[in-house]
Enzyme design. Sequence first.
Site, PDB file in Angstrom:
ATOM      1  N   GLY B 153      39.826  14.430  25.153  1.00 59.14           N
ATOM      2  CA  GLY B 153      40.063  14.661  26.628  1.00 59.14           C
ATOM      3  C   GLY B 153      38.933  14.783  27.463  1.00 59.14           C
ATOM      4  CD  GLU B 209      55.411  14.409  25.511  1.00 54.62           C
ATOM      5  OE1 GLU B 209      56.134  13.985  26.004  1.00 54.62           O
ATOM      6  OE2 GLU B 209      53.961  14.686  25.864  1.00 54.62           O
ATOM      7  CE  LYS B 224      43.238  12.673  20.728  1.00 56.29           C
ATOM      8  NZ  LYS B 224      44.119  13.877  20.940  1.00 56.29           N
TER       9      LYS B 224
END
Lengths: 342, 342
Positions: B153, B209, B224
């Site tokens: 992030g 989610e 990632k």
Amino acid sequence: MRIILVGYGVVGKGVTSILTQRYNEKVKDGFNPKIVAIADIDGAVINPRGLSPEKLDAIKQKGYPISADPEFGVPGIKALDVIKEVEAEVVVEVTPVNIQTAEPAISHITQAFRTGKHVVTTNKGPLALAMPALTELAEYNNVVFRFSGTVGGGTPMLEFAKRCLIGDRILGIKGILNGTTNYILSEMSQNRVSFQDALSSAQKLGYAEREPSMDIDGFDTACKTVILANWILNQKVTLKDVDRVGIRDVTLEMLDEAAKRGNSIKLIGSIDGKNKPTVKPIEIPKTSPLCVSGVLNAVTYQCQFAAEQTIIGRGAGSIETAGAVLRDLLDIRHKLASKLLT
Amino acid sequence: MRIILVGYGVVGKGVTSILTQRYNEKVKDGFNPKIVAIADIDGAVINPRGLSPEKLDAIKQKGYPISADPEFGVPGIKALDVIKEVEAEVVVEVTPVNIQTAEPAISHITQAFRTGKHVVTTNKGPLALAMPALTELAEYNNVVFRFSGTVGGGTPMLEFAKRCLIGDRILGIKGILNGTTNYILSEMSQNRVSFQDALSSAQKLGYAEREPSMDIDGFDTACKTVILANWILNQKVTLKDVDRVGIRDVTLEMLDEAAKRGNSIKLIGSIDGKNKPTVKPIEIPKTSPLCVSGVLNAVTYQCQFAAEQTIIGRGAGSIETAGAVLRDLLDIRHKLASKLLT
């Protein structure tokens, strides 16, 4: 790139080790460093064509005085004269730290600036006592001044702030910046030993000096806090501006009380942009990323966009700190290549 | 610098927020970004002279569809056509992740490359499925491709490795790269709740989610890991090359057993340079700097000189990730200024 190495202790030897290793491993990144002189308190070895890796090895293994070398030794020559007279692009200053006068390092560094040489140092003394003046002097002489090994050892704490948080704004800094005090506090709290016993154990393991004041009274942390305040937060401060308390008065009872609250006591250097920089033992939550143990160092940058960013690594070590010197040399090479002098 | 923003969800809105904030705070660093178009699934707003901060605010507050804007809205136009037809230097691609086909992001990115535009993306899909091909295509078209928001992030994990460890060699990488799974495992172990209860709590808090497979089956961590393997260790791998196990089968008993050994179980993405990249729940010591809790992310680089270097920060967030986009834009600006295209 021709380099004059001033100081041939733990870090100086690490620098020649790394450069020799790169030479032997045939690292190809366009960077060809040549050590043209090594100066210490007794004299120097000088070869304008570059001291060969074999020569560096031989010097390192033979030990002091380096100036006794039959081929290139110059006994008695002063480092200041070596810096002035030997042609080179960069001076690497790695003499012992002195926070009373910053000598001899500060004279070496200003001599290098005056004779148009870039400087890489791992010496906190000159920066702690005169960082604002030194960075101005470097600028005035149009040379690059780099010192990433002064904070975090091999852990690139300064570079992280300058290079990785571009576009963001750092609002505050907190760090465990001294491995010795962190070891002592960790020992006390984990093994329930007194401050004196933990200090003795640190001395036995080579983590603390026989005269431990530099570490345990917070001077070393304060020096690093000054460097962070100047370099990252643009504060014009020196060592005398830091509110400093060491760890001599931390007791087992205080550690126990802190533990009940889920906290550890750590010696924290702190800069918030409003108040004076401080160094003192404070409680931080055990769950905080900053709360590392043993000889590790850690720094947390509080950022406008990226929130809290923490970097952790060893804060000392010969090869680690020499790695920081190599980074600085590569940075200077890059700057020279792109003519983007800062 | 003229920018086409493709995608106007959480990250896209963060990008316009940050750029507006910089404009209002009159940040002076020579960087003058102009958003000339925003495209989403329903159409676009386009103004070749740059959408004003007030306009960006109005668009953000009104919400979908952005193309309904009476002044600059172009309902129904496809993002691919916007990328092709609107003059701009950079495309910022921030559409939702899709790891089955990488669409529509991969088409947007390749369209940008083909029309000579630099690309900044926070979208892991295209990189996970086709990173070696995409970096080659960018090079072939002589444009810059940046994606620092895809890993960590707002935490500059990729930049740290590329910029702060120069001269060193990274030998291996281990990371907690997904905040949702880290939250779930932390909840289970700290509050002694089952995997299902911890997952529900993560969903209630908006960390997970409703369809949580991307996180808990390790796909996000694997994406990632692929990016780290390619970008930092020069491995030509994609998602299918990763040995992947998620956290569905981690039980309270396993966490208890680990705790008895002083360890925590974390979902770790790991690359050692010899074997296939792996993602799996493994035990790590609680005293390890990598062992962070809650939604934090952390990565440890094992280095030749600097030993273990760990960076910790939030791995997600609208403003944090948008901050990474800003860093990438500044990096492209710098590259263009110094004509040092990679």
